[in-house]
Motif scaffolding. Sequence first.
Motif, PDB file in Angstrom:
ATOM      1  N   VAL A   1      12.053  22.215  63.276  1.00 49.56           N
ATOM      2  CA  VAL A   1      11.010  21.209  63.470  1.00 49.56           C
ATOM      3  C   VAL A   1      10.397  21.403  64.855  1.00 49.56           C
ATOM      4  O   VAL A   1      11.104  21.437  65.861  1.00 49.56           O
ATOM      5  CB  VAL A   1      11.572  19.784  63.334  1.00 49.56           C
ATOM      6  N   LEU A   2       9.069  21.514  64.889  1.00 47.28           N
ATOM      7  CA  LEU A   2       8.326  21.661  66.145  1.00 47.28           C
ATOM      8  C   LEU A   2       7.514  20.396  66.351  1.00 47.28           C
ATOM      9  O   LEU A   2       6.366  20.294  65.897  1.00 47.28           O
ATOM     10  CB  LEU A   2       7.413  22.895  66.088  1.00 47.28           C
ATOM     11  N   PRO A   3       8.095  19.383  66.980  1.00 47.77           N
ATOM     12  CA  PRO A   3       7.436  18.068  67.036  1.00 47.77           C
ATOM     13  C   PRO A   3       6.099  18.084  67.776  1.00 47.77           C
ATOM     14  O   PRO A   3       5.179  17.342  67.392  1.00 47.77           O
ATOM     15  CB  PRO A   3       8.462  17.184  67.754  1.00 47.77           C
ATOM     16  N   GLU A   4       5.978  18.896  68.829  1.00 42.98           N
ATOM     17  CA  GLU A   4       4.720  18.908  69.575  1.00 42.98           C
ATOM     18  C   GLU A   4       3.578  19.471  68.728  1.00 42.98           C
ATOM     19  O   GLU A   4       2.431  19.031  68.833  1.00 42.98           O
ATOM     20  CB  GLU A   4       4.864  19.735  70.854  1.00 42.98           C
ATOM     21  N   LYS A   5       3.894  20.447  67.878  1.00 36.78           N
ATOM     22  CA  LYS A   5       2.870  21.073  67.036  1.00 36.78           C
ATOM     23  C   LYS A   5       2.723  20.394  65.675  1.00 36.78           C
ATOM     24  O   LYS A   5       1.867  20.791  64.873  1.00 36.78           O
ATOM     25  CB  LYS A   5       3.206  22.547  66.830  1.00 36.78           C
ATOM     26  N   LYS A   6       3.596  19.433  65.402  1.00 35.49           N
ATOM     27  CA  LYS A   6       3.596  18.732  64.114  1.00 35.49           C
ATOM     28  C   LYS A   6       3.758  19.725  62.964  1.00 35.49           C
ATOM     29  O   LYS A   6       3.101  19.636  61.937  1.00 35.49           O
ATOM     30  CB  LYS A   6       2.326  17.901  63.923  1.00 35.49           C
ATOM     31  N   GLN A   7       4.693  20.670  63.175  1.00 32.62           N
ATOM     32  CA  GLN A   7       4.901  21.722  62.187  1.00 32.62           C
ATOM     33  C   GLN A   7       6.393  21.936  61.937  1.00 32.62           C
ATOM     34  O   GLN A   7       7.229  21.574  62.759  1.00 32.62           O
ATOM     35  CB  GLN A   7       4.284  23.045  62.659  1.00 32.62           C
ATOM     36  N   LEU A   8       6.669  22.575  60.791  1.00 34.53           N
ATOM     37  CA  LEU A   8       8.020  23.022  60.486  1.00 34.53           C
ATOM     38  C   LEU A   8       7.986  24.510  60.181  1.00 34.53           C
ATOM     39  O   LEU A   8       7.092  24.987  59.470  1.00 34.53           O
ATOM     40  CB  LEU A   8       8.610  22.257  59.298  1.00 34.53           C
ATOM     41  N   LYS A   9       8.948  25.238  60.725  1.00 34.21           N
ATOM     42  CA  LYS A   9       9.009  26.680  60.571  1.00 34.21           C
ATOM     43  C   LYS A   9      10.243  27.039  59.751  1.00 34.21           C
ATOM     44  O   LYS A   9      11.349  26.589  60.039  1.00 34.21           O
ATOM     45  CB  LYS A   9       9.077  27.341  61.939  1.00 34.21           C
ATOM     46  N   ASN A  10      10.041  27.860  58.722  1.00 29.15           N
ATOM     47  CA  ASN A  10      11.159  28.241  57.863  1.00 29.15           C
ATOM     48  C   ASN A  10      12.088  29.193  58.599  1.00 29.15           C
ATOM     49  O   ASN A  10      11.662  30.219  59.133  1.00 29.15           O
ATOM     50  CB  ASN A  10      10.633  28.911  56.581  1.00 29.15           C
ATOM     51  N   LEU A  11      13.373  28.850  58.653  1.00 29.37           N
ATOM     52  CA  LEU A  11      14.379  29.702  59.279  1.00 29.37           C
ATOM     53  C   LEU A  11      15.140  30.526  58.255  1.00 29.37           C
ATOM     54  O   LEU A  11      15.408  31.707  58.458  1.00 29.37           O
ATOM     55  CB  LEU A  11      15.369  28.847  60.079  1.00 29.37           C
TER      56      LEU A  11
END
Length: 550
Positions: free
Chosen positions: A148-158
């Motif tokens: 979870v990247l809260p500043e970018k309002k994004q989620l990145k698949n790990l």
Amino acid sequence: MSHFSLKDTEEYYLALSDQPKKFDADSPVTNVFFDDTNGEVFTVRSGGVTGVTVNGMDESKCTSFRMEDRGPIISIKFSPDHKILAIQRNHDNQNAIVEFVNFQDLAPTNIEYCHTCKWKNAKILGFVWPKVNEIAFITDHGIELLQVLPEKKQLKNLKSTSFSGAWFSWCSQSNTVLLAGNNGVLLQPFSLNNSTITKLQKLELEASKPVMERDVCVIRLCDATWCAIFRHSVSTASSPGPTEVWLMPLSSPNGYHHTHVLKTGLVGRFAVHVVDELIVVHHQSSKTSQLFDIMEESKVENNTAIHIPIVAGNSMKPAKDGDQLCPMYSGNWVVFQPDYIIDARLGCLWRIRLIPSGLAHSVVKDEIPKIVAVLLRRTEGRDTIYRMMNQLVTEAGTYLVELTKAFDEIHLVYRKWADLEMARNTAGQTVDTSRSPHRFPVIISQAEMCSHVLQSHIDDKYIVQVVTAYVRSLGRRALAAQHAAAELAVRALVACVCVCVCVCERGARAAQVVTAYVRSLGRRALAAQHAAAELAVRALVACVCVCVRV
């Protein structure tokens, strides 16, 4: 059958929190959720429009806020650092979605975003937070681990892995997910550590004995992760047999590689907790709880170890909410790992704690050494051991054999600890103590035993026999008598000499010589070394024999 009872103790060995953590009770307009990772209760009123309250045992993490009602909530949880709130709602005919709200100082910001599951038409069974800024979607298609990247309002698949599952169990202490497939016959564990998904050894059960979600949980015990399964046997076509709890290792770096079977001897509805490395099995209909210790030595046959309760089953200490007694073992109770109990109807959250002294309230005489061994493996067992040993010394005329065996248990633990320390400190030898199955919460040295127990009984009737038994126990564990034990042996020898002089001059002569020698050492501020200590003990034993003959 003779029993030992530790003075000034109650019969209870388990208790709930002194005061429960209160929250709004479940009602038509209030829904209650529990976050087992953070140990917090969420109460959502009117879908969040009239307020969401978060309560836990940590007062600094409690908060309340409001949010829009966007549909029925299925699950709601904070990230471990309480900076991101994740919400799963029941959206019919839509892809699986989880909403996110950023928080600052336990208050929501205006930053909101959401994420859709990668598998089309997948159903989210739930979600978990393995660590800060990492969330895992557990679906009927598999597991999706995301950053979870809260500043970018994004989620990145790990990482993601496919598995057809119907339900899951989660252990937050080890970050282990257990997915159930093939109608409860196949249990597949996954480890969610180091930002990846690791597939662990699967558990395949008998096709005729599938398990249901209510009978399975993942627990952390003795630095290993286990799958706990309630096995309800059938004695006849219409009558169920006694239930067993099977502990099957999922990840065990420290020597626990076989299945442990806990024999309850009971039938009905059960729940399980872990308290101070003890398995607690609650039984609703009898309103009792049983304690099992898998560290207790047991014979392993066919890769299975059998255990019975360490003490007789007993009810937990009655709990109060203010001045009112709470219903115990209520049908409204819901248990969570490792030691939480929630009563949503009362609006109470408790944690279970062990009362070590209760284990010694009523003990069969022959099992006194076993209880001492159990207490040596408990973090708060030291004080109860001292109390037990003091009472056993006082009543040595009745309990000398059991006292001697208790000494053996104490010295066995000290020997194991000393061997590990010696190996660790030996030049050129590396020992990974984390892989050792031995835990040493309580280690009692000779100086501690003498100062906390034996010295206060120097004038007791049976002190000579007690000290002799103590020093001989040291010898059985190949432990040299240290200064404190040697000094105590000499003091007991002096007392014995005084008695012997009155009845047998010849029998006391050798003891007097040794006493004079050791006292001479003391006058020159010289500690009695091993040879002198051993000689004092031999003289003490001989002196005792003389006293007995006379």
